[in-house]
Design a protein around this motif. Sequence first.
Motif, short mmCIF file in Angstrom:
data_model
loop_
_atom_site.label_atom_id
_atom_site.label_comp_id
_atom_site.label_asym_id
_atom_site.label_seq_id
_atom_site.Cartn_x
_atom_site.Cartn_y
_atom_site.Cartn_z
N SER A 57 18.43 94.59 43.49
CA SER A 57 17.15 94.72 44.19
C SER A 57 16.04 95.13 43.23
O SER A 57 14.87 94.80 43.46
CB SER A 57 17.27 95.72 45.34
N ASN A 58 16.38 95.86 42.16
CA ASN A 58 15.36 96.22 41.19
C ASN A 58 14.77 94.98 40.52
O ASN A 58 13.56 94.91 40.24
CB ASN A 58 15.93 97.16 40.13
N GLU A 59 15.62 94.00 40.23
CA GLU A 59 15.11 92.75 39.65
C GLU A 59 14.19 92.05 40.64
O GLU A 59 13.17 91.46 40.24
CB GLU A 59 16.27 91.86 39.25
N ASP A 69 7.76 84.56 45.55
CA ASP A 69 8.16 84.55 46.95
C ASP A 69 9.65 84.88 47.04
O ASP A 69 10.49 84.16 46.51
CB ASP A 69 7.88 83.17 47.55
N ALA A 70 9.98 85.96 47.74
CA ALA A 70 11.37 86.39 47.84
C ALA A 70 12.25 85.32 48.46
O ALA A 70 13.45 85.23 48.15
CB ALA A 70 11.47 87.68 48.65
N LYS A 80 27.60 93.24 46.35
CA LYS A 80 26.35 93.97 46.35
C LYS A 80 26.49 95.26 47.15
O LYS A 80 27.17 95.30 48.17
CB LYS A 80 25.24 93.11 46.96
N ALA A 81 25.82 96.30 46.71
CA ALA A 81 25.78 97.55 47.47
C ALA A 81 25.05 97.29 48.79
O ALA A 81 24.06 96.54 48.83
CB ALA A 81 25.07 98.64 46.68
N PRO A 82 25.50 97.90 49.89
CA PRO A 82 24.83 97.69 51.18
C PRO A 82 23.32 97.94 51.13
O PRO A 82 22.54 97.17 51.71
CB PRO A 82 25.54 98.68 52.10
N ALA A 83 22.90 98.99 50.43
CA ALA A 83 21.47 99.29 50.37
C ALA A 83 20.69 98.18 49.69
O ALA A 83 19.53 97.91 50.04
CB ALA A 83 21.25 100.61 49.64
N GLN A 84 21.31 97.51 48.70
CA GLN A 84 20.62 96.42 48.00
C GLN A 84 20.51 95.19 48.89
O GLN A 84 19.50 94.47 48.85
CB GLN A 84 21.35 96.10 46.70
N ILE A 85 21.52 94.93 49.69
CA ILE A 85 21.44 93.82 50.65
C ILE A 85 20.31 94.08 51.63
O ILE A 85 19.47 93.21 51.89
CB ILE A 85 22.77 93.64 51.39
N ALA A 86 20.29 95.28 52.19
CA ALA A 86 19.27 95.62 53.19
C ALA A 86 17.87 95.52 52.60
O ALA A 86 16.94 94.99 53.23
CB ALA A 86 19.53 97.01 53.73
N PHE A 89 16.96 91.76 51.82
CA PHE A 89 16.79 91.01 53.07
C PHE A 89 15.47 91.38 53.74
O PHE A 89 14.73 90.49 54.21
CB PHE A 89 17.96 91.29 54.01
N ALA A 90 15.14 92.66 53.76
CA ALA A 90 13.87 93.10 54.34
C ALA A 90 12.68 92.53 53.59
O ALA A 90 11.62 92.26 54.18
CB ALA A 90 13.79 94.63 54.35
N ALA A 91 12.85 92.30 52.27
CA ALA A 91 11.77 91.75 51.45
C ALA A 91 11.62 90.25 51.60
O ALA A 91 10.63 89.67 51.15
CB ALA A 91 11.99 92.10 49.98
N GLY A 92 12.63 89.59 52.21
CA GLY A 92 12.52 88.15 52.44
C GLY A 92 13.56 87.29 51.78
O GLY A 92 13.54 86.06 51.93
#
Length: 363
Positions: A57-59, A69-70, A80-86, A89-92
């Motif tokens: 998600s940092n990348e 565009d995400a 992937k760590a759950p927090a990175q998926i969330a 996904f929230a970013a698009g």
Amino acid sequence: MLSPVLEMDLDAVAAAYRRMSGAMPGVALHYAMKCNGFRPVLERLRSLGCGFEIASSNELDDLLEIGVDAAEVLFSNPVKAPAQIAHTFAAGVRQFAFDSTTEIDKLATLAPGSNVVVRLAAPDIDSDVPSEGKFGVEPDVAVDLLLSARDRGLRPYGVAFHVGSQMMRPTAWKAPLDEVAVMMDALADADVRLEMVDVGGGFPASYDSPPPPMSEYGAVIQAGLDRLPYPVRAVAEPGRALVAGAGRLVATVIGTAVRGGRKWVHLDVGAFNGLMESLETGNRLRFPVRDSLGAPDPEPCHLTGPTCDSQDTILFDVPLSPGLTTGDQVFIESAGAYTTVYASTFNGFRIPGVRVVGSVTTT
């Protein structure tokens, strides 16, 4: 001159992108950010129409800062760590790789309805920089995983594979593409039609010897795509092929010594703070090297880094000027890939800075 510093030529990056996209006109290129995340490099590639592939998600956050565009980003890390998926996904982000039922569980909960791409284990890997074996499943397992993903409300979108890094054999893409064809036939029997095939990365750069022409890679890949049961969107994830040749690592000699009849040249940059691929490949990756003296009759030297760790050696038997001494400079070419992104501050030595050279200047 500042040292150590990685100099990046953005015009060389652009030339590499145009060369590769011209050799693969039917394949959309998504730059693998893990290779070199220097912002001017990302901005130049974006201006050329290049897509992007991320592993964290940092990348993604770095890409969002330059207006990417995400929804066009590929999240190709299969675990992937759950927090990175969330977060993504929230970013698009809507396309996620996977290769296990546990990842299906996470994606179904945290990225519902997303396009999922199963990671296929590529056979017959013998790349110059070993990077495979951690991810990927066999074709029959991959089919079952896609069907399981469909049952959990995810969209079975595609299949991806990776033949390893610095692959010098264009034919390495043939076998996995043939396996993709078998998968597509099996999935059709279950009323699943894939939309995308991701042929991964592994495209080589030129180090001590030039790789085969990029056109040979494009020809093998296009032939494999043509053998598929029906047309799909094709993407690739190049990294070092786009940026390695654009980088030059400028280092300074901090001392020399003669040991066992061979001259050792110690630099202010080494394996741990900029050239980790020296360790990763057992010193087999031969970076082109020259020095500031440029003597016409060089002598073989061992090139090593500044730390107290004996593993911190870059190359053995490198031809360098006989008079090379403390304060002189050494230039390590083809260093634009996996240098600063791998670097650590082990033993307290700093990571090299990065600057642009060529037509655009950025600090």
